[in-house]
Design a protein around this motif. Structure first.
Motif, PDB file in Angstrom:
ATOM      1  N   ARG A  42      20.776  51.721  75.945  1.00  0.00           N
ATOM      2  CA  ARG A  42      21.006  52.341  74.644  1.00  0.00           C
ATOM      3  C   ARG A  42      22.284  53.182  74.660  1.00  0.00           C
ATOM      4  O   ARG A  42      23.119  53.087  73.762  1.00  0.00           O
TER       5      ARG A  42
ATOM      6  N   THR B 253      16.026  60.597  68.440  1.00  0.00           N
ATOM      7  CA  THR B 253      15.409  59.710  69.421  1.00  0.00           C
ATOM      8  C   THR B 253      14.009  60.225  69.718  1.00  0.00           C
ATOM      9  O   THR B 253      13.827  61.423  69.962  1.00  0.00           O
TER      10      THR B 253
ATOM     11  N   SER C  61      15.559  55.050  69.126  1.00  0.00           N
ATOM     12  CA  SER C  61      16.672  55.785  68.519  1.00  0.00           C
ATOM     13  C   SER C  61      16.903  55.236  67.116  1.00  0.00           C
ATOM     14  O   SER C  61      16.975  54.018  66.922  1.00  0.00           O
TER      15      SER C  61
ATOM     16  N   GLU D 210      14.742  48.244  67.866  1.00  0.00           N
ATOM     17  CA  GLU D 210      14.390  48.899  69.127  1.00  0.00           C
ATOM     18  C   GLU D 210      13.507  48.022  70.009  1.00  0.00           C
ATOM     19  O   GLU D 210      13.557  48.138  71.238  1.00  0.00           O
TER      20      GLU D 210
ATOM     21  N   LEU E 122      19.587  61.054  72.210  1.00  0.00           N
ATOM     22  CA  LEU E 122      19.021  60.183  73.241  1.00  0.00           C
ATOM     23  C   LEU E 122      18.919  60.914  74.569  1.00  0.00           C
ATOM     24  O   LEU E 122      17.880  60.880  75.246  1.00  0.00           O
TER      25      LEU E 122
END
Length: 583
Positions: free
Chosen positions: A200, A435, A255, A182, A229
């Protein structure tokens, strides 16, 4: 450092059969190790863990000093006990993380993630602990996460040092995997001047592509990863504007996909992990209608006494107060090689309970159907009664239990009694996911970071007890965020520990986190009876990277430097002071 609420402790009575009472996550594993050490039959050793004040991984195996107490008690022929001090815990119990990752990422200018290569080194300490290399192995296996990488490769190495051995800790390598991936995604977004959420979502595996092969030998069960998300991003949009107080603000995202409910046994053996991946359970209705439940799972703060009782009560149609759960005693509970670890309690231990309770429910319906001259499929178990749907008769479960144990009024070929057991070896791991998003306020001149808002959007399959799930999320977020900002086991250049008390090793207090918003949805796992997915480590896996990404978003001038944790005030001030050289 693990820093459980209560450090480790053990009491040994060698008179008669060998009795060991210990603060452990895995009583059967302790018994097996003691038996191997002493060369004694396992049935001559009893290990119990009646009350365990937290573990977080450092109590999932016996430690050398605990085994020394067993040997000393046998040598002296008298009972002994030892309780670890907090200083000893910080200095000598297994620690965690201690990894360096060199990362190469390939991506297109249009924002497609193409390739990821990771070269990782783990500080194993002075000797390899049980599960000491496991977190590196597991982390590299999950590092691709929820994205469609065309190519992925990794190399992992453990190195010996003069430090305390590293071992399991909540997240078991998946926290590091989420952090590396991430941070990479955010750094790519910065390079492309792209929105991190849009980047993403563009690269995320969609629900119709499930189950998804990660390219590392692991395959997910199901899920809607973009939904989590979008849910977190939508929540962020509703947050009010912060005050203009001179501090820098940033919003970070993470996420993750969590492998939970480790197994099956054959897969463990294939990777050299000689531990059975199954869990066993027993359910027995006593003649008075109360229910005795036995499980190999060992609670140490997860609330299984409540959630396991709910599973059984729902299937038998009895009040939860009539359920008695017996756990954490090798003389009275079924075998469990793992105990409570790897987010397995509900996904594997709970699944075994579901199977056993369903079998007992079938027995009750067949008994009632025989006496009521009805079809067993027409009967339901509700509120302590077995009754025919739509009317037509009912029998109290207490009455059924009493006659069953007396051996009267039974269907032909039925044995007296009411009991069932199950050994559940999962066909695959489950994969929960989510997320996290948070907003932080940073004062770059002092390095102080305040977490102002926090949201978690997640799916852990069927939820048995929402309050326990929420509590697990809160605790996990606190641990991951504290690792991002506070926690560090420090040694100087000569190897002298510098964080041997809680004045030097910083842990979060009640003011550390704001109220956590939880956006939860349920997509049951196809692998698990009951549909549950493990989730106990997801809070930690998501918050670690989420908080660091938020700090980096608040300080874009030095975001490229923010790749080491914790992002402590001292480090932030140093990075900020050197920002011109960095630029």
């Amino acid at each position: 450092a693990g820093v459980p609420m209560e450090p480790r402790g053990i009491a040994v009575d060698p008179t008669g059969s060998l009795s060991v009472v210990t603060s452990t996550q895995a009583p059967h594993a302790v018994r097996d190790q003691v038996a191997a050490l002493l060369g004694r039959p396992r049935h001559t050793i009893r290990v119990a863990a009646p009350a365990v004040g937290g573990g977080f991984g450092i109590k999932d195996h016996p430690h050398d000093d605990e085994l020394m107490i067993v040997v000393a008690a046998l040598h002296l022929g008298r009972a002994l006990h030892w309780v670890e001090s907090r200083r000893e815990s910080l200095l000598a119990s297994c620690q965690a993380r201690g990894e360096i990752h060199e990362v190469t990422v390939g991506f297109d200018r249009d924002g497609l993630l193409r390739a990821l290569w990771v070269d990782a080194v783990r500080d194993a300490g002075a000797h390899l602990a049980i599960f000491g290399g496991g977190p590196l192995f597991a982390g590299l296996g999950l590092l691709p996460g929820p994205y469609r990488w065309e190519r992925y490769g990794a190399r992992g190495r453990c190195v010996a040092t003069n430090r305390v051995p590293t071992a399991a800790y909540r997240g078991f390598g998946q926290t590091q995997a989420a952090f590396v991936r991430e941070r990479v995604v955010d750094l790519v977004a910065a390079e492309l001047d792209a929105d991190p959420v849009a980047l993403r979502e563009r690269n995320m595996v969609t629900a119709d592509a499930q189950p998804w092969a990660f390219g590392t030998g692991l395959v997910s069960d199901n899920g809607d990863w973009p939904r989590a998300l979008r849910s977190a991003a939508d929540a962020v949009e509703t947050w009010p504007e912060p005050p203009d107080d001179g501090r820098r603000r940033g919003v970070g995202f993470c996420s993750y996909v969590q492998m939970a409910g480790l197994g099956p046994s054959a897969a463990n053996a294939a990777i050299g992990l000689s531990i059975g991946g199954f869990e066993s359970a027993g359910v027995r209705m006593e003649p008075d209608g109360t229910v005795r439940v036995t499980t190999g799972v060992t609670p140490h703060g997860q609330g299984q006494e409540t959630s396991f009782a709910q599973l059984v009560a729902d299937r038998l149609g009895v009040d939860i107060d009539r359920i008695d759960l017996l756990h954490s005693d090798t003389d009275h509970t079924p075998y469990s090689a793992y105990g409570t670890a790897a987010s397995r309690s509900m996904a594997v231990g709970g699944a075994a309970l579901v199977e056993a309770a369903d079998e007992l429910a079938t027995q009750l319906r067949e008994l009632a159907a025989h006496r009521l001259e009805a079809d067993p499929h027409d009967l339901e178990l509700v509120d302590g009664w077995a009754r025919v749907r739509g009317g037509g008769g009912a029998l109290a479960l207490d009455d059924l239990a009493e006659t069953a144990w007396r051996g009267i009024e039974l269907p032909p070929g039925t044995r007296p009694g009411l009991s069932a057991s199950s050994t559940y070896d999962p066909p695959s791991c489950t994969f929960s996911y989510g997320t996290h998003a948070c907003r932080v306020a940073v004062d770059p001149d002092t390095g102080a970071v305040e977490i102002e808002r926090y949201v978690v959007a997640m799916d852990c399959g069927t939820v048995v007890n929402p309050m326990i799930v929420e509590g697990q999320v809160h605790g996990g977020v606190a641990q991951g965020a504290a690792a991002a900002l506070l926690e560090e086991a420090v040694v100087d250049e000569a190897g002298q520990p510098l964080s041997s008390t809680l004045l030097d090793y910083l842990v979060p207090d009640a003011t550390f986190l704001p109220p956590i918003e939880l956006e939860r949805f349920e997509i049951p796992s196809p692998h698990t009876p009951g549909g549950m997915k493990g989730m106990g480590e997801g809070g930690t896996n998501g918050s670690f990277a989420c908080v660091v990404n938020a700090v980096a978003a608040a300080l874009p001038e030095i975001a490229g430097e923010i790749v080491r944790t914790p992002t402590s005030p001292e480090r932030i001030v140093r990075w900020w002071s050197n920002r011109e050289a960095t630029t």
